[in-house]
Scaffold this motif. Structure first.
Motif, mmCIF file in Angstrom:
data_model
loop_
_atom_site.group_PDB
_atom_site.id
_atom_site.type_symbol
_atom_site.label_atom_id
_atom_site.label_comp_id
_atom_site.label_asym_id
_atom_site.label_seq_id
_atom_site.Cartn_x
_atom_site.Cartn_y
_atom_site.Cartn_z
ATOM 1 N N ASP A 20 60.603 59.339 76.991
ATOM 2 C CA ASP A 20 59.606 59.950 77.873
ATOM 3 C C ASP A 20 59.342 61.443 77.629
ATOM 4 O OD1 ASP A 20 62.103 60.649 78.788
ATOM 5 O OD2 ASP A 20 61.965 59.467 80.625
ATOM 6 N N VAL A 21 59.879 62.003 76.557
ATOM 7 C CA VAL A 21 59.583 63.399 76.203
ATOM 8 C C VAL A 21 59.426 63.497 74.678
ATOM 9 C CG1 VAL A 21 60.336 65.803 76.310
ATOM 10 C CG2 VAL A 21 61.019 64.233 78.118
ATOM 11 N N THR A 22 58.430 64.267 74.244
ATOM 12 C CA THR A 22 58.262 64.536 72.814
ATOM 13 C C THR A 22 58.277 66.042 72.588
ATOM 14 O OG1 THR A 22 56.894 62.551 72.555
ATOM 15 C CG2 THR A 22 56.817 64.163 70.774
ATOM 16 N N ILE A 23 59.005 66.467 71.556
ATOM 17 C CA ILE A 23 59.072 67.876 71.162
ATOM 18 C C ILE A 23 58.482 68.000 69.763
ATOM 19 C CG2 ILE A 23 60.539 69.904 70.908
ATOM 20 C CD1 ILE A 23 60.758 68.585 73.688
ATOM 21 N N TRP A 24 57.500 68.878 69.619
ATOM 22 C CA TRP A 24 56.921 69.187 68.316
ATOM 23 C C TRP A 24 57.248 70.639 67.965
ATOM 24 C CZ3 TRP A 24 54.220 66.885 72.311
ATOM 25 C CH2 TRP A 24 53.651 65.619 72.086
ATOM 26 N N ARG A 25 56.995 71.002 66.700
ATOM 27 C CA ARG A 25 57.146 72.395 66.323
ATOM 28 C C ARG A 25 56.191 72.750 65.190
ATOM 29 N NH1 ARG A 25 63.006 72.596 63.099
ATOM 30 N NH2 ARG A 25 62.156 72.046 61.053
ATOM 31 N N SER B 279 68.714 77.323 61.526
ATOM 32 C CA SER B 279 68.820 75.857 61.688
ATOM 33 C C SER B 279 69.546 75.502 62.987
ATOM 34 C CB SER B 279 69.553 75.243 60.493
ATOM 35 O OG SER B 279 70.841 75.813 60.360
ATOM 36 N N ALA B 280 70.551 76.296 63.348
ATOM 37 C CA ALA B 280 71.273 76.055 64.607
ATOM 38 C C ALA B 280 70.362 76.325 65.799
ATOM 39 C CB ALA B 280 72.516 76.935 64.681
ATOM 40 N N VAL B 281 69.545 77.366 65.690
ATOM 41 C CA VAL B 281 68.593 77.691 66.753
ATOM 42 C C VAL B 281 67.605 76.543 66.943
ATOM 43 C CG1 VAL B 281 66.743 79.254 67.470
ATOM 44 C CG2 VAL B 281 68.795 80.168 66.372
ATOM 45 N N ASP B 282 67.067 76.024 65.833
ATOM 46 C CA ASP B 282 66.070 74.950 65.900
ATOM 47 C C ASP B 282 66.649 73.692 66.544
ATOM 48 O OD1 ASP B 282 64.401 76.705 64.602
ATOM 49 O OD2 ASP B 282 64.739 75.826 62.621
ATOM 50 N N THR B 283 67.886 73.345 66.150
ATOM 51 C CA THR B 283 68.554 72.170 66.719
ATOM 52 C C THR B 283 68.766 72.343 68.217
ATOM 53 O OG1 THR B 283 69.702 71.704 64.650
ATOM 54 C CG2 THR B 283 70.645 70.750 66.638
ATOM 55 N N ALA B 284 69.238 73.514 68.587
ATOM 56 C CA ALA B 284 69.512 73.784 70.002
ATOM 57 C C ALA B 284 68.232 73.774 70.819
ATOM 58 C CB ALA B 284 70.226 75.126 70.146
ATOM 59 N N MET B 285 67.145 74.327 70.274
ATOM 60 C CA MET B 285 65.911 74.444 71.043
ATOM 61 C C MET B 285 65.316 73.080 71.369
ATOM 62 S SD MET B 285 64.198 76.776 72.500
ATOM 63 C CE MET B 285 64.720 78.247 71.632
ATOM 64 N N ALA B 286 65.263 72.182 70.394
ATOM 65 C CA ALA B 286 64.703 70.852 70.640
ATOM 66 C C ALA B 286 65.537 70.102 71.681
ATOM 67 C CB ALA B 286 64.628 70.068 69.333
ATOM 68 N N SER B 287 66.859 70.157 71.546
ATOM 69 C CA SER B 287 67.744 69.476 72.501
ATOM 70 C C SER B 287 67.664 70.108 73.887
ATOM 71 C CB SER B 287 69.196 69.529 72.002
ATOM 72 O OG SER B 287 69.320 68.867 70.768
#
Length: 209
Positions: A37-42, A184-192
């Motif tokens: 029920d949620v989609t994250i794009w970048r 890469s750690a920032v990107d992983t954390a942000m989506a989650s």
């Protein structure tokens, strides 16, 4: 006001920037994470060497209730698992303020606690609301936190056309966490973090009901 010469002009520019993000064509975005029920794009940010994230999901409540939980205020601390403090430093209008907030460490504290000082503005938008913000350069710092910086970000919340008691919530986030951490750690954390944000918000609204 330090770093803020004209609140009205700053608010208008910020709102227009968010509306511009909201009109970016779908094919420019790349899916970063998706649940039922949620989609994250970048997409690459034009503001800094990181990403502009877009989040979207349906919330089972009316616009005002949803935005009461998102906008700056004590309610936000009750449910947002990432936020550890929030103080309003200055009010300009009822819908316009400067706030300072702190966040908890993430990824087993690889990302240490952060502090942000943001200008926040909430305005009507197409039958719903837009709450947007941007960090200010604020000289007063606390040594126990790394000072992060939010480039223009915000949340659009509008009634679902087919169901007036549901809302479509779309967020745009581009946060420079600063400090010594890999992108890469920032990107992983942000989506989650954005996925968790929707889950925490839904739980809070259910409990309210």
């Amino acid at each position: 006001m330090e770093g803020l010469p004209d609140a009205a002009a700053f608010a208008t520019k910020l709102k227009n920037t968010l509306i511009q993000y909201h009109s970016i064509e779908d094919d420019v975005w790349r899916v970063a994470k998706k649940t039922r029920d949620v989609t994250i794009w970048r997409k690459p940010s034009e503001e800094f060497n990181g990403y502009l994230f877009k989040a979207q999901g349906v919330i089972d409540d009316v616009v005002n209730a949803v935005m009461d939980h998102i906008c700056p205020g004590p309610c936000r601390l009750d449910w947002d698992s990432l936020m550890t403090s929030l103080d309003i430093l200055e009010h300009f209008e009822e819908n316009c303020c400067v706030m300072r907030y702190t966040t908890a460490g993430q990824l087993w504290n690889i990302i240490s606690p952060r502090e942000f000082v943001d200008f926040s503005y909430t305005v009507d938008y197409q039958g719903g609301l837009l709450s947007c913000g941007r960090s200010l350069e604020w000289s007063e710092k606390r040594p126990e936190f790394v000072r992060g910086y939010n480039h223009p970000c915000g949340w659009f919340c509008v009634p679902l056309k087919e169901s007036a008691h549901q809302s479509l919530l779309t967020g745009y986030i581009q946060t420079d966490l600063r400090g010594m951490i890999p992108q890469s750690a920032v990107d992983t954390a942000m989506a989650s973090t954005l996925i968790n944000f929707y889950g925490d918000l839904r739980k809070a609204l259910l409990q309210k009901a």
